[in-house]
Design a protein around this motif. Structure first.
Motif, PDB file in Angstrom:
ATOM      1  N   ILE A   6       0.838  -1.201   0.000  1.00 19.06           N
ATOM      2  CA  ILE A   6       0.000   0.000   0.000  1.00 19.06           C
ATOM      3  C   ILE A   6       0.875   1.254   0.000  1.00 19.06           C
ATOM      4  N   TYR A   7       0.630   2.137  -0.980  1.00 18.34           N
ATOM      5  CA  TYR A   7       1.320   3.425  -0.999  1.00 18.34           C
ATOM      6  C   TYR A   7       0.650   4.374  -0.014  1.00 18.34           C
ATOM      7  N   TRP A   8       1.477   5.068   0.784  1.00 20.55           N
ATOM      8  CA  TRP A   8       0.947   6.016   1.761  1.00 20.55           C
ATOM      9  C   TRP A   8       1.836   7.261   1.806  1.00 20.55           C
ATOM     10  N   GLU A   9       1.266   8.340   2.305  1.00 19.46           N
ATOM     11  CA  GLU A   9       2.048   9.539   2.574  1.00 19.46           C
ATOM     12  C   GLU A   9       1.427  10.316   3.723  1.00 19.46           C
ATOM     13  N   ARG A  10       2.259  11.117   4.371  1.00 23.83           N
ATOM     14  CA  ARG A  10       1.799  11.920   5.508  1.00 23.83           C
ATOM     15  C   ARG A  10       2.106  13.384   5.239  1.00 23.83           C
ATOM     16  N   VAL A  11       1.127  14.237   5.583  1.00 22.96           N
ATOM     17  CA  VAL A  11       1.288  15.679   5.415  1.00 22.96           C
ATOM     18  C   VAL A  11       0.891  16.379   6.701  1.00 22.96           C
ATOM     19  N   GLY A  12       1.381  17.594   6.852  1.00 25.96           N
ATOM     20  CA  GLY A  12       1.051  18.386   8.029  1.00 25.96           C
ATOM     21  C   GLY A  12       2.203  18.432   9.000  1.00 25.96           C
TER      22      GLY A  12
END
Length: 317
Positions: A27-33
């Motif tokens: 699963i591709y994921w990313e985090r922002v903030g």
């Protein structure tokens, strides 16, 4: 009138990667903030869709730590457009693995369209994990919704486009488009498969727009986007989204204690207001906002205003 809210500024992920969730899926994921700020998770639509740069911009980046990911078979997740071990229950388990990866005890659950279905299913399975639930374009995965999309409903609003949608099917398959498309989308003829995928995806693109949008239709016509959307969406709908009929409404009591905002376009031809209204009747504590000039897409002015006001409302909780 109060000025409508719009996106926060463009933002890049501070971290991204792939998570092996088992069954051969990554699963591709990313985090922002801001790391360590209020946790939230974004559940995209489809099934078979994905997320774009604008989806990152629905939260105050100083106050939130948001995880976005592409569900099994979608976007940058692998294997691409796979139907194997791809069910609602698998996705719920994936969300829990992602939450554990992030180290969060709880998080805000935010989803629209199919993402609203998955948000409700996940939150009902793990009510202790949701701090708030923000929903758009309610879809239960019930029989009347399939009939609206593929028999009598949207076809009467867009009869010309529905005729184009059915044109690729043999005459004897047009009374059950979901099954007829399944046979083509899982068949051996790669050229016909792509034609069918584009027809399926175009129909989706037509029903989600309040006004004609060539940019939206071009997005849905993209070969990669169309193939994942058509194959996975058809797979889920053919199996009733792997939910019992009426399940999400029947289990609302599990989550009634969780604060909830529902943003629904009055003129949504993809997921009409009936489902949002039924959810409000079962969940009177939820804040239902029916946008008078809204359709289905999250970035329409009235819909986006409601979503961003909701994330702002909960930013300090």
């Amino acid at each position: 009138m109060t000025e409508r809210r719009t996106f926060y500024p463009p933002i890049e992920p501070y971290e991204s990667g792939h998570l092996d969730v088992g069954d051969g899926h990554s699963i591709y994921w990313e985090r922002v903030g801001t790391p360590g700020a209020k946790p939230a998770v974004f559940l995209h639509g489809g099934p078979g869709g994905g997320f774009g740069a604008d989806n990152r911009r629905c939260w105050d980046p100083d106050k939130y730590d948001v995880l976005l990911f592409e569900q099994r078979g979608c976007g940058r997740s692998t294997p691409f457009a796979s139907l194997e071990d791809n069910t609602t229950q698998h996705l719920i388990a994936d969300i829990e693995k992602l939450r554990a990866m992030c180290g969060h005890e709880k998080w805000q659950v935010f989803g629209g369209s199919w993402g609203s279905t998955l948000s409700l299913a996940y939150s009902q399975a793990h009510p202790e994990r949701a701090t708030e639930i923000i929903l758009r374009g309610i879809f239960f995965g019930d029989q009347y919704e399939y009939e609206w999309l593929f028999k009598h409903g949207a076809s009467e609003i867009y009869p010309d486009e529905f005729e184009k949608f059915l044109a690729i099917l043999p005459e004897e398959g047009r009374d059950n488009p979901i099954e007829a498309f399944h046979r083509i989308l899982t068949g051996e003829d790669e050229h016909l498969k792509l034609q069918a995928a584009r027809a399926w995806s175009r129909w989706e693109g037509v029903t989600v727009t309040l006004l004609p949008s060539e940019a939206t239709l071009a997005h849905f016509d993209d070969a990669k986007q169309a193939l994942a959307m058509a194959r996975i969406e058809n797979h889920y709908m053919r199996h009733g989204c792997f939910l019992d009929e009426g399940q999400l409404l029947a289990n609302v009591d599990r989550i009634r204690h969780i604060p909830c905002v529902i943003v629904q376009g009055r003129h949504d031809s993809c997921t009409p207001p009936r489902s949002a209204w039924e959810l409000k009747q079962a969940w009177p504590e939820a804040d239902l906002q029916i946008v008078p000039d809204g359709g289905h897409l999250f970035n329409e002015p009235g819909i986006l205003d409601g979503l961003i006001r909701a994330t702002d409302r909960f930013a300090g909780d």
